[in-house]
Scaffold this active site. Structure first.
Site, short mmCIF file in Angstrom:
data_model
loop_
_atom_site.label_atom_id
_atom_site.label_comp_id
_atom_site.label_asym_id
_atom_site.label_seq_id
_atom_site.Cartn_x
_atom_site.Cartn_y
_atom_site.Cartn_z
N LEU A 127 8.86 -6.71 -3.35
CA LEU A 127 9.82 -6.39 -2.30
C LEU A 127 9.02 -5.98 -1.06
O LEU A 127 7.97 -5.35 -1.18
CB LEU A 127 10.72 -5.22 -2.72
N ASP A 128 9.54 -6.33 0.12
CA ASP A 128 8.89 -5.90 1.35
C ASP A 128 8.83 -4.37 1.40
O ASP A 128 9.65 -3.69 0.78
CB ASP A 128 9.67 -6.40 2.56
N ARG A 129 7.90 -3.86 2.17
CA ARG A 129 7.72 -2.41 2.28
C ARG A 129 9.05 -1.70 2.56
O ARG A 129 9.38 -0.68 1.93
CB ARG A 129 6.74 -2.09 3.42
#
Length: 299
Positions: A127-129
């Site tokens: 997942l993106d930050r």
């Protein structure tokens, strides 16, 4: 090691490298410091790539060590084979350029394993930050392989809630548009690319709001920034997205994107697994604001 695709022929070295290290400025600093070699030789930042080269990037010398607090997370499910984590926004999944400490896999050291990359033990998907929600990690090599195969067969359901600007013309639909590094902004993914890869995203309206729409979004493929780039491509960027939309919408400090449902068969027992994560408080507040509700309901 970075292999330069034929589609990158004619690009400057610093422009191409920006997509891997995070920014053109960072790429230029690495090149100027003599930490970048093309086919074993240092080159200037204006060097023109031909395609087919191999780029090596050495790690920059470490500065004074800064104590980074361990990543925060919640365990949604855990057994001897796997862990499902509810990741908050702001947490990076694994170490990479610019994020060497304070990552999720480091906080899970000794509890996740599998794979050949020491920086990514047990990582099945990411997942993106600043995307919150559920992701599954393996605790051994066999489980990692089984989960990655299930992902490739599209037997893992990854469903997100995304608040988008405006209202799509249809209540449900499929975005089937290849994605790759944007031709002009190498840190972004886009349909305007010289290196396209198949990407398919399904969406369905969950709630229509005055100026926005809450969507349930399901990934069929898993390209970098896929949901964010695809929703921008149809003219409905994710609310609050600083890269693909408009930062600060409805008081958001990040994109309104949450991996709220994860479903798959347990790789050892074959039992169906389905986990859900409620919206975190910052997204609940933004949804209230988008709905026209007052954030404070006290008498």
């Amino acid at each position: 090691m970075i292999e330069v695709p034929d589609s990158a022929a004619g690009e400057r070295l610093d422009v191409f490298l920006a997509g891997s290290v995070g920014s053109r400025a960072k790429a230029q600093k690495l090149i100027d410091a003599g930490l970048v070699r093309v086919d074993g030789k240092p080159k200037q930042k204006r060097f023109t790539l031909q395609g087919g080269e191999t780029i090596e990037v050495e790690a920059a010398p470490e500065g004074p060590k800064v104590d980074v607090p361990p990543a925060q997370f919640e365990i949604a499910y855990e057994d001897e084979r796997l862990i499902v984590v509810n990741k908050p926004a702001g947490v990076v999944v694994h170490p990479g350029v610019g994020n060497r400490e304070g990552t999720l896999v480091q906080a899970l050291a000794g509890r996740v394993a599998g794979g050949t990359d020491p920086d990514r033990p047990g990582v099945v998907h990411r997942l993106d930050r600043d995307t919150s929600g559920l992701l599954v990690l393996a605790r051994d090599e066999e489980t990692l392989f089984a989960l990655q195969e299930a992902l490739r067969r599209r037997d893992v359901t990854r469903e997100y809630l995304a608040l988008v600007e405006g209202r799509p013309s249809a209540k449900r639909g499929t975005i089937d548009a290849p994605l790759g590094r944007d031709r002009r902004v190498r840190t972004k993914m886009s349909t305007d690319t010289d290196d396209p890869h198949d990407a398919i995203t399904h969406f369905e309206t969950e709630q229509a709001l005055p100026d926005d729409t809450l969507l349930r979004v399901t990934l069929e493929t898993g390209r970098t920034h896929q949901i964010r780039a695809h929703l921008l491509a149809i003219g409905h960027p994710v609310a609050g997205d600083p890269e693909y939309g408009h930062a600060g919408r409805h008081g958001l400090s990040r994109q309104f994107l949450h991996a709220h449902r994860l479903a798959f068969k347990h790789p050892e027992t074959g039992a169906p697994m389905e986990l859900r994560a409620p919206l975190p408080e910052d997204l609940v507040r933004a949804l209230r604001q988008a709905s026209g509700e007052r954030a404070d309901h006290s008498a």
